[in-house]
Design an enzyme around this catalytic site. Structure first.
Site, PDB file in Angstrom:
ATOM      1  N   ASP A 160       0.864  -0.906  -0.186  1.00 48.81           N
ATOM      2  CA  ASP A 160       0.400   0.169   0.327  1.00 48.81           C
ATOM      3  C   ASP A 160       0.898   1.193  -0.318  1.00 48.81           C
ATOM      4  O   ASP A 160       1.906   1.003   0.741  1.00 48.81           O
ATOM      5  CB  ASP A 160      -1.219   0.475   1.215  1.00 48.81           C
ATOM      6  CG  ASP A 160      -2.188   1.030   0.972  1.00 48.81           C
ATOM      7  OD1 ASP A 160      -3.358   0.874   0.282  1.00 48.81           O
ATOM      8  OD2 ASP A 160      -1.865   2.028   1.164  1.00 48.81           O
ATOM      9  N   ASN A 207     -13.149  -3.779   2.585  1.00 47.45           N
ATOM     10  CA  ASN A 207     -14.274  -2.405   2.977  1.00 47.45           C
ATOM     11  C   ASN A 207     -15.210  -2.546   1.664  1.00 47.45           C
ATOM     12  O   ASN A 207     -14.721  -2.435   0.202  1.00 47.45           O
ATOM     13  CB  ASN A 207     -13.546  -1.009   2.939  1.00 47.45           C
ATOM     14  CG  ASN A 207     -12.561  -0.953   4.251  1.00 47.45           C
ATOM     15  OD1 ASN A 207     -12.515  -1.209   4.763  1.00 47.45           O
ATOM     16  ND2 ASN A 207     -11.581  -0.382   3.327  1.00 47.45           N
ATOM     17  N   GLN A 233     -14.771   2.376   1.745  1.00 49.37           N
ATOM     18  CA  GLN A 233     -13.830   1.396   0.188  1.00 49.37           C
ATOM     19  C   GLN A 233     -13.349   2.988  -0.271  1.00 49.37           C
ATOM     20  O   GLN A 233     -14.198   3.748  -0.328  1.00 49.37           O
ATOM     21  CB  GLN A 233     -14.746   0.476  -0.467  1.00 49.37           C
ATOM     22  CG  GLN A 233     -13.656   0.118  -1.242  1.00 49.37           C
ATOM     23  CD  GLN A 233     -14.294  -0.674  -2.413  1.00 49.37           C
ATOM     24  OE1 GLN A 233     -16.000  -1.424  -1.985  1.00 49.37           O
ATOM     25  NE2 GLN A 233     -14.281  -1.162  -3.077  1.00 49.37           N
ATOM     26  N   HIS A 285     -10.015  -5.286  -2.873  1.00 47.19           N
ATOM     27  CA  HIS A 285      -9.451  -5.893  -2.559  1.00 47.19           C
ATOM     28  C   HIS A 285      -9.583  -6.192  -1.528  1.00 47.19           C
ATOM     29  O   HIS A 285     -10.238  -5.826  -0.205  1.00 47.19           O
ATOM     30  CB  HIS A 285      -8.321  -5.037  -2.726  1.00 47.19           C
ATOM     31  CG  HIS A 285      -9.001  -3.349  -1.965  1.00 47.19           C
ATOM     32  ND1 HIS A 285      -9.264  -2.205  -2.542  1.00 47.19           N
ATOM     33  CD2 HIS A 285      -7.418  -2.681  -0.938  1.00 47.19           C
ATOM     34  CE1 HIS A 285     -10.276  -1.196  -1.916  1.00 47.19           C
ATOM     35  NE2 HIS A 285      -9.137  -0.946  -1.255  1.00 47.19           N
ATOM     36  N   HIS A 335      -7.221  -6.060   2.633  1.00 45.90           N
ATOM     37  CA  HIS A 335      -5.523  -5.065   3.240  1.00 45.90           C
ATOM     38  C   HIS A 335      -5.277  -6.061   4.527  1.00 45.90           C
ATOM     39  O   HIS A 335      -5.588  -6.685   5.039  1.00 45.90           O
ATOM     40  CB  HIS A 335      -6.183  -3.864   4.319  1.00 45.90           C
ATOM     41  CG  HIS A 335      -6.637  -3.061   3.037  1.00 45.90           C
ATOM     42  ND1 HIS A 335      -6.178  -1.655   3.201  1.00 45.90           N
ATOM     43  CD2 HIS A 335      -7.927  -2.560   2.930  1.00 45.90           C
ATOM     44  CE1 HIS A 335      -7.096  -0.761   2.720  1.00 45.90           C
ATOM     45  NE2 HIS A 335      -7.504  -1.550   2.684  1.00 45.90           N
TER      46      HIS A 335
HETATM   47  P1  AMP Z   1      -9.708   1.370   0.628  1.00 46.49           P
HETATM   48  O1  AMP Z   1     -10.526   2.527   1.147  1.00 46.49           O
HETATM   49  O2  AMP Z   1      -9.958   0.143   0.738  1.00 46.49           O
HETATM   50  O3  AMP Z   1     -10.718   1.524  -1.324  1.00 46.49           O
HETATM   51  O4  AMP Z   1      -8.258   1.202  -0.205  1.00 46.49           O
HETATM   52  C1  AMP Z   1      -7.648   1.834  -0.805  1.00 46.49           C
HETATM   53  C2  AMP Z   1      -6.248   1.674  -0.739  1.00 46.49           C
HETATM   54  O5  AMP Z   1      -5.355   1.669  -1.637  1.00 46.49           O
HETATM   55  C3  AMP Z   1      -6.002   2.675   0.937  1.00 46.49           C
HETATM   56  O6  AMP Z   1      -5.048   1.747   1.748  1.00 46.49           O
HETATM   57  C4  AMP Z   1      -4.641   3.331  -0.198  1.00 46.49           C
HETATM   58  O7  AMP Z   1      -3.626   4.438   0.553  1.00 46.49           O
HETATM   59  C5  AMP Z   1      -4.094   2.379  -1.460  1.00 46.49           C
HETATM   60  N1  AMP Z   1      -3.710   3.184  -2.656  1.00 46.49           N
HETATM   61  C6  AMP Z   1      -3.569   4.072  -3.443  1.00 46.49           C
HETATM   62  N2  AMP Z   1      -3.588   4.265  -4.560  1.00 46.49           N
HETATM   63  C7  AMP Z   1      -2.979   3.084  -4.329  1.00 46.49           C
HETATM   64  C8  AMP Z   1      -1.095   3.106  -5.015  1.00 46.49           C
HETATM   65  N3  AMP Z   1      -1.024   3.514  -6.295  1.00 46.49           N
HETATM   66  N4  AMP Z   1      -0.397   2.138  -5.081  1.00 46.49           N
HETATM   67  C9  AMP Z   1      -0.094   1.567  -3.855  1.00 46.49           C
HETATM   68  N5  AMP Z   1      -1.618   1.294  -2.667  1.00 46.49           N
HETATM   69  C10 AMP Z   1      -2.785   1.980  -3.465  1.00 46.49           C
END
Ligand code: AMP
Length: 113
Positions: free
Chosen positions: A30, A86, A93, A99, A101
């Protein structure tokens, strides 16, 4: 279905710190880690939310869980990790490509915030 930044990562159009990949899924660190180990495990199939999955995705969902375990083992955190999904904006989300985590390397409170 609309593309997300995760589609671009799957297609190698933007870089990511990939720690595991197979035919069905991809795992990468992440960009804004919330724990010493914070890895996202995503299906290569475009599936915005878990509740967009159907009966045909049963195997894929199990595959993602086993991939999470595999990644945890590789990271040396198989004994204690948290797997979070999420589903929907109200649940936190932000990226609508389903995805997990994988979080580890510190203690976690319960209930989650
Ligand atoms: P969610 O809030 O469950 O949709 O999680 C999205 C996650 O994606 C967050 O923890 C972000 O920090 C992560 N994220 C967003 N863009 C990137 C990226 N380019 N590479 C890696 N992680 C990312």
């Amino acid at each position: 279905m609309s593309e997300t930044i995760f589609t671009k990562i799957i297609n190698k159009e933007i870089p990511a710190d990939v720690v595991y990949e197979d035919d069905l899924c991809l795992a990468f660190r992440d960009i804004n880690p919330q724990a010493p180990v914070h890895i996202l495990i995503i299906p290569k199939k475009n599936m915005p939310r878990l509740n967009d999955a159907g009966e045909a995705d049963e195997g894929l969902l199990g595959h993602l869980m086993l991939a999470a375990h595999k990644v945890a083992a590789r990271e040396g955190v198989a004994d204690a990790f948290r797997l979070v999904l999420n589903n929907g904006a109200a649940a936190g989300q932000e990226i609508f490509h389903m995805h997990f985590h994988l979080l580890a390397g510190r203690s976690f409170a319960w209930p989650p915030g």
